[in-house]
Structures are given as structure tokens and as C-alpha cells.
Design an enzyme around this catalytic site. Sequence first.
Site, PDB file in Angstrom:
ATOM      1  N   LYS A 289      -1.230  -7.689  -8.713  1.00 18.92           N
ATOM      2  CA  LYS A 289      -2.184  -7.682  -7.607  1.00 18.92           C
ATOM      3  C   LYS A 289      -1.747  -6.586  -6.647  1.00 18.92           C
ATOM      4  O   LYS A 289      -0.925  -6.793  -5.767  1.00 18.92           O
ATOM      5  CB  LYS A 289      -2.213  -9.046  -6.905  1.00 18.92           C
ATOM      6  CG  LYS A 289      -3.543  -9.400  -6.203  1.00 18.92           C
ATOM      7  CD  LYS A 289      -3.977  -8.437  -5.134  1.00 18.92           C
ATOM      8  CE  LYS A 289      -3.140  -8.538  -3.864  1.00 18.92           C
ATOM      9  NZ  LYS A 289      -3.660  -7.583  -2.808  1.00 18.92           N
TER      10      LYS A 289
ATOM     11  N   GLU B  31       9.386  -3.482  13.057  1.00 17.57           N
ATOM     12  CA  GLU B  31       9.210  -2.472  12.022  1.00 17.57           C
ATOM     13  C   GLU B  31       7.890  -1.761  12.300  1.00 17.57           C
ATOM     14  O   GLU B  31       6.811  -2.330  12.110  1.00 17.57           O
ATOM     15  CB  GLU B  31       9.191  -3.104  10.627  1.00 17.57           C
ATOM     16  CG  GLU B  31       9.067  -2.060   9.528  1.00 17.57           C
ATOM     17  CD  GLU B  31       8.963  -2.678   8.134  1.00 17.57           C
ATOM     18  OE1 GLU B  31       9.451  -2.057   7.179  1.00 17.57           O
ATOM     19  OE2 GLU B  31       8.393  -3.766   8.009  1.00 17.57           O
TER      20      GLU B  31
ATOM     21  N   CYS C 179       9.715   1.359   3.447  1.00 17.61           N
ATOM     22  CA  CYS C 179      10.687   0.375   3.918  1.00 17.61           C
ATOM     23  C   CYS C 179      12.095   0.945   3.981  1.00 17.61           C
ATOM     24  O   CYS C 179      12.971   0.350   4.600  1.00 17.61           O
ATOM     25  CB  CYS C 179      10.657  -0.872   3.055  1.00 17.61           C
ATOM     26  SG  CYS C 179      11.283  -0.633   1.380  1.00 17.61           S
TER      27      CYS C 179
ATOM     28  N   GLU D 212      -5.203  -3.749  -1.830  1.00 17.01           N
ATOM     29  CA  GLU D 212      -6.617  -3.396  -1.881  1.00 17.01           C
ATOM     30  C   GLU D 212      -6.928  -2.133  -1.085  1.00 17.01           C
ATOM     31  O   GLU D 212      -8.048  -1.608  -1.147  1.00 17.01           O
ATOM     32  CB  GLU D 212      -7.472  -4.563  -1.355  1.00 17.01           C
ATOM     33  CG  GLU D 212      -7.302  -4.912   0.108  1.00 17.01           C
ATOM     34  CD  GLU D 212      -6.125  -5.832   0.400  1.00 17.01           C
ATOM     35  OE1 GLU D 212      -6.130  -6.448   1.482  1.00 17.01           O
ATOM     36  OE2 GLU D 212      -5.209  -5.938  -0.453  1.00 17.01           O
TER      37      GLU D 212
ATOM     38  N   PHE E 118       0.802  -1.219   0.000  1.00 18.23           N
ATOM     39  CA  PHE E 118       0.000   0.000   0.000  1.00 18.23           C
ATOM     40  C   PHE E 118       0.835   1.269   0.000  1.00 18.23           C
ATOM     41  O   PHE E 118       0.362   2.328  -0.405  1.00 18.23           O
ATOM     42  CB  PHE E 118      -0.953   0.015   1.200  1.00 18.23           C
ATOM     43  CG  PHE E 118      -0.280   0.261   2.536  1.00 18.23           C
ATOM     44  CD1 PHE E 118       0.033   1.548   2.953  1.00 18.23           C
ATOM     45  CD2 PHE E 118       0.031  -0.797   3.388  1.00 18.23           C
ATOM     46  CE1 PHE E 118       0.658   1.780   4.176  1.00 18.23           C
ATOM     47  CE2 PHE E 118       0.649  -0.571   4.602  1.00 18.23           C
ATOM     48  CZ  PHE E 118       0.964   0.717   5.002  1.00 18.23           C
TER      49      PHE E 118
END
Length: 499
Positions: A173, A382, A281, A176, A149
Site C-alpha cells: 500500500k 520533525e 527521515c 496515494e 511519499f
Amino acid sequence: MKTVNHWIGGKTVEGGSGNWGPVTDPATGAVTTQVALASAEEVDSAVAAAKAAYATWGTSSLAQRTGILFRYRALLDARRDDIAALITAEHGKVHSDALGEVARGLEIVELACGITTQLKGELSTQVSNRVDVSSIRQPLGVVAGITPFNFPAMVPMWMFPLAVACGNTFVLKPSEKDPSAANLLAELAAEAGLPDGVLNVLHGDKVAVDALLAHPDVAAVSFVGSTPIARYIHTTASANGKRVQALGGAKNHMLVLPDADLDAAADAAVSAAYGSAGERCMAISAVVAVGAIGDELVAKIRERAEKIKIGPGNDPASEMGPLITKAHRDKVAGYVTGAAAQGAEVVLDGTGHTVEGFEEGHWIGLSLLDKVSTDSDAYRDEIFGPVLVVLRTETYEEGVDLINASPFGNGTAIFTRDGGAARRFQLEIEAGMVGVNVPIPVPVGYHSFGGWKDSLFGDHHIYGNDGVHFYTRGKVVTTRWPDPSEAPAGVDLGFPRNH
């Protein structure tokens, strides 16, 4: 309410599973969109479209592929504001961050435009009498990308342009949580002339992911996300005979030596820790202060952090937006509220932050935790939010040992004026990407991106040379031709005969 459907075979395909996911505007907390969640049967349909397209795309000329990609690059450039607006509306990051994301994705499109030089083979002549050996690289077939995302445009563009340039077809993919940018990327690719079925966008959740990982017609899977899911993707897809590159999480450290320019280090720490609300990240989430500089460095970071303007991403005055969901906001806040009990000094607590007029948004302020221990939750996990932890060491060696003890090895940085110290650091540190006075050492497109240890599962980093190798496989051809002077009797090629 807006609806986001799949893009399969060059056209919009309405979701048929009956399952829909909510997409929220993070600045208001309101559900603005519903996204189709694919069934296993819809995954089959997308893969079938990609497989059918591969029959011709896989043998298409490099000139055809690069011509389309050059047109695609121009369309993306012309529509970068529209793409960024979709990112801001669904992810929440400020418009300047969203534009930066699109720009970094464009770097890989540009790399793909020059794929002709990356796909050159090798030739050795006369390895034996009239024997030549050549090496070539060929596409894999249908490949899939599962993207996170936090970069809904950039990370897909790190994958599919290179994959299709190499002759593969692609099933994307996306997350969502913010799906709209992916559909626009696919629509623009079709406008550029990409044949139907070469790029497909399939929305969904774990059902769709698992179906892709098990599908016999998917040859390879690229993934970017958290370490637990990266490990699952790698294990599952590999067990199904697929090539996998799965990039996981991070806890990126910035080592600050006593000779560093502390103003520059503080500026870097603030931008690297709190940019994009820490949802990246490559964020610096841990600063390691060496020697007696800790107090001064923390004071400078605090001074800068307190001036950051937080607000809706579409407000030009905003420097940091909300987090993507309320659940994620609450999870990030939990690390701050529990930090003091685990021995940290809470210098800044952003958990109570709100924005006037947008009280239902997923807001959190900047948090700064000092004197954090390596066994605390705020250090070990994280967090993926605007939380910066500071650790103290007495020596360079202690700092390096602390960083190398982390299970993550994504990116790291050192701030120093000493070239010898920087050289030692880049050789001794156990991470895949290293910055020297550069807080976020994301490589340019023609070098590859990826970490070590629990930040990467698989042998290949993403984009650059590693990306080309991941999306192709090598073939070695050995040939031996008789000399034309040895043609069979009755065949005259105009060469003097030896018999």
C-alpha cells in the site's frame, strides 16, 4: 487525466470503490493524475490473491526465486531512468535524487538475490544417542507493506524483494500522493517472471490501511512514516496478532566538535539538511556546534545554502525541487515564520521563494535558524522540509546530553578529527545509526536500517539480517532414528545385525 489503478493477481484492476485521490505535479501545482482509493472489499481481494499465490510460492525452490530476482534486478537497472522520472513527476525531487533513490532500492534487490546464504539453517548432530537437532527458517505467508511519499520506489524495494525472496507473498500500500512508481515496480516484477499474486499493489487511504491491519490473513506489517502513525500501526496490528516493524520519524543531530574540518562539516550539513528538500527521515535537521566554532560554522553553511539552485525536478540545473503538496509547504513555512518569536535567529528565510514560470508550484527556499532553544517548535518537531536549526553547547558532554534527551533516536553524526572522541560518541549516543564524519549514515543493504526510541516500534529493523528474520520464523526439529542394524525382522538393509 492519467488514472492509477490497483495491481492485483498479476494484472491491472480498476478501482471499484468510486473514491479517487488527486496526484499533483509539485512543480506546477496542477493535478495530473487520479488514483483509486481501495475499499475494504478491494483489500480482501488483494489479500485473497496473495494468499492463493502463497500456496505454491511458499514452497517454491530458492533457485526459482533467485532466478526471478536476478532478472528483476536487470530490468530495474535498465528502467531506472523511467522509474526516476515518475518519482520526479509526482514527488518533485530532482532527477539525480530520484536516481539515487532507485540505486539504494536496488541494493536490497541484490541482497534478495543472495537469499540462499541468508536462509541457511543450523544442525547439531548427536546431541544425544542418535538424536540430531536442526533449526530452519520458513516464510510467514501474506505480508503487507505501507510506505511513505518521500521515497515511493526505494522504501517499497526495502520491503517486498526480501519478503518474496523468503517465500512470502506481498500486498503493498504505497502513498496515494505519488503512486505511479509502485505500479511500475510491480509490472517489471511480472515481466521478470514473478507469479501472479506474489506482489500486489493496492492504492488507498486510511480505509485500506485499517483493513490491512485487521485482516486475519495478513501475518505481518512493515511500515515507514511519521512517529504518530508508526505508533498507531504498531498498536493496532499487534492487537490483531500480527508481527510489526514500524519505522517512525526523526530529528537527526550532527555534533560538530571544535577540531572538525568546518568546510567539510558545512558541506555535509547543507547536503544532508536540504537534499531532497529535507523530505527524508535521515535528513540532518539539527546541528549542534560545540565551543567557539558556532559563528564560523553558521556563516559557512549560509554561504553554501545561498548558492543552491531551486527549480523543477526535471530541469538538470535544479539542485532542489518543490515540496510534495501545498499544505505541507505551508506547514513547513509556519515553523520558520514562528521561529523568531521563540528566540531563534533567522539567518535564512526561504518562505517567500518562488520560481519564475512555475509560480503555482509548492516552492519553499532554504531556511537556516541559529541559536535555537530545545523547547522551540522548530527543534522539537520533525519538520520534514528544508529547515536546518543550529544549537550551541560549550562542551562535548553537553552536546551528547542534548542529543540523548531527544525522544527520537533515528540517526546522528559527529564531525571531528579525534578518533577517541568519535569512539566515545558512537558508544554513548542513543541512536540506531551513527555516522563519523558521515552526515547521513544509512547502512548498506547487508546491514539493517532502523532507529531507537520513538523512531522505531517493534523489535526488527528493516532489511539486512533483521529483515530476513522479520519475514521468516524459526522452527527447531529434533529427530531420532534407530540404527539400521536394528531393522525389524524380515527387513534386510544389508547391515550387520545386533540381534
